[in-house]
Enzyme design. Structure first.
Site, mmCIF file in Angstrom:
data_model
loop_
_atom_site.group_PDB
_atom_site.id
_atom_site.type_symbol
_atom_site.label_atom_id
_atom_site.label_comp_id
_atom_site.label_asym_id
_atom_site.label_seq_id
_atom_site.Cartn_x
_atom_site.Cartn_y
_atom_site.Cartn_z
ATOM 1 N N GLY A 1 0.552 -1.318 0.063
ATOM 2 C CA GLY A 1 -0.011 0.118 0.031
ATOM 3 C C GLY A 1 0.764 1.226 -0.149
ATOM 4 N N CYS A 2 2.190 1.187 0.103
ATOM 5 C CA CYS A 2 2.989 2.356 0.271
ATOM 6 C C CYS A 2 4.085 2.312 -0.428
ATOM 7 C CB CYS A 2 3.226 2.664 1.801
ATOM 8 S SG CYS A 2 4.013 4.333 2.103
#
Length: 279
Positions: A122-123
């Site tokens: 997600g990052c």
């Protein structure tokens, strides 16, 4: 450039069930019915450069060599594929390992960055220790013409041929490359949006596919780290199926990157450079 809608070079849609998925049982809330469905798999990939651990990434276990090359380039660890001397994969199941031997110059630059990444799907900036690492000084692109409107007609449907895992099990993002004739050449998939782009960039470099005049297409939201990756790869046009963030747009304009959003039900939106879309 040919403004006619190009033929798609994609594989047939009758792709067999991708190897990066498995079938799992599920039931309804009252347990009266049960069946199975395919779910995309993910593994933890530990990457070491010259025997020094650098990152652990959660990735879809396909095209891992492409991912490692693209990750190394997109993260600024290497500046050219020639900086990679050797790449060895090992491990089984959900634990995979990559040993990468890089040039002394690249290794020195890596140590100077003082980075220890702990990546997730997600990052793209996890573990960055200094603001300068999150906002690096990157080269401004020379600029390129915007793609003709015909190249983007029906693009959402056409790129589905490059998403066999997504079509089969869902839960993955895709990154696809279109050449300077408007032909869709290849795509890569991953649970991580930035991982999918890393895989695409790595595949382009490893297969020596020219990127001049080409277009990278991402199915995910377009945030800063995706802009940085295409800038480092020298790709001059990025098309996103989801809106860009304000910071991504600012960076695209600052670095002369063509940034186009392709909404679901409306015309393409050219955010940068500041010029009108050419039909």
């Amino acid at each position: 450039m040919n403004a006619q809608r190009p033929a798609c070079a994609a594989p047939a849609l009758t792709t067999p069930a991708p190897a990066a998925s498995q079938s799992y049982q599920y039931c309804n809330l009252d347990h009266t019915q049960s069946t199975s469905t395919a779910l995309a798999e993910e593994v933890a990939l530990a990457i070491a450069y010259n025997d020094i651990s650098q990152a652990v990434m959660l990735v879809t276990p396909t095209d891992l060599e492409d991912f490692i090359v693209g990750f190394s380039l997109g993260s600024g660890i290497i500046s050219d594929i020639s900086d990679i001397y050797d790449l060895q994969l090992s491990g089984t199941g959900s634990a995979q390992y990559a040993q990468v031997q890089i040039s002394s110059r690249a290794f020195w630059n890596l140590k100077q960055q003082r980075r220890q990444l702990a990546g997730t799907s997600g990052c793209g900036l996890c573990g960055v220790e200094a603001l300068e690492q999150a906002l690096p000084d990157l080269k401004v692109l020379p600029g390129a013409p915007l793609p003709p409107a015909a190249w983007l007609e029906g693009l959402r449907q056409r790129i589905s041929a490059f998403q066999p895992l997504g079509q089969y099990s869902g839960a993955v993002h895709a990154a696809v490359f279109m050449n300077n004739q408007g032909e869709l050449l290849l795509g890569r998939e991953d649970i991580g949006r930035h991982n999918a782009l890393d895989k695409l960039i790595g595949a382009l470099v490893r297969q020596r596919i020219p990127t001049t005049g080409g277009v990278a297409i991402v199915t995910s939201r377009c945030s800063l780290e995706l802009i940085q990756k295409v800038l480092r790869a020298g790709i001059q046009t990025l098309v996103s199926l989801s809106s860009p963030t304000g910071l991504a747009l600012q960076w695209a304009r600052r670095h002369n990157l063509n940034l186009i959003h392709l909404p679901q039900k409306s015309a393409p939106r050219v955010y940068s450079p500041a010029m009108e879309y050419q039909p």
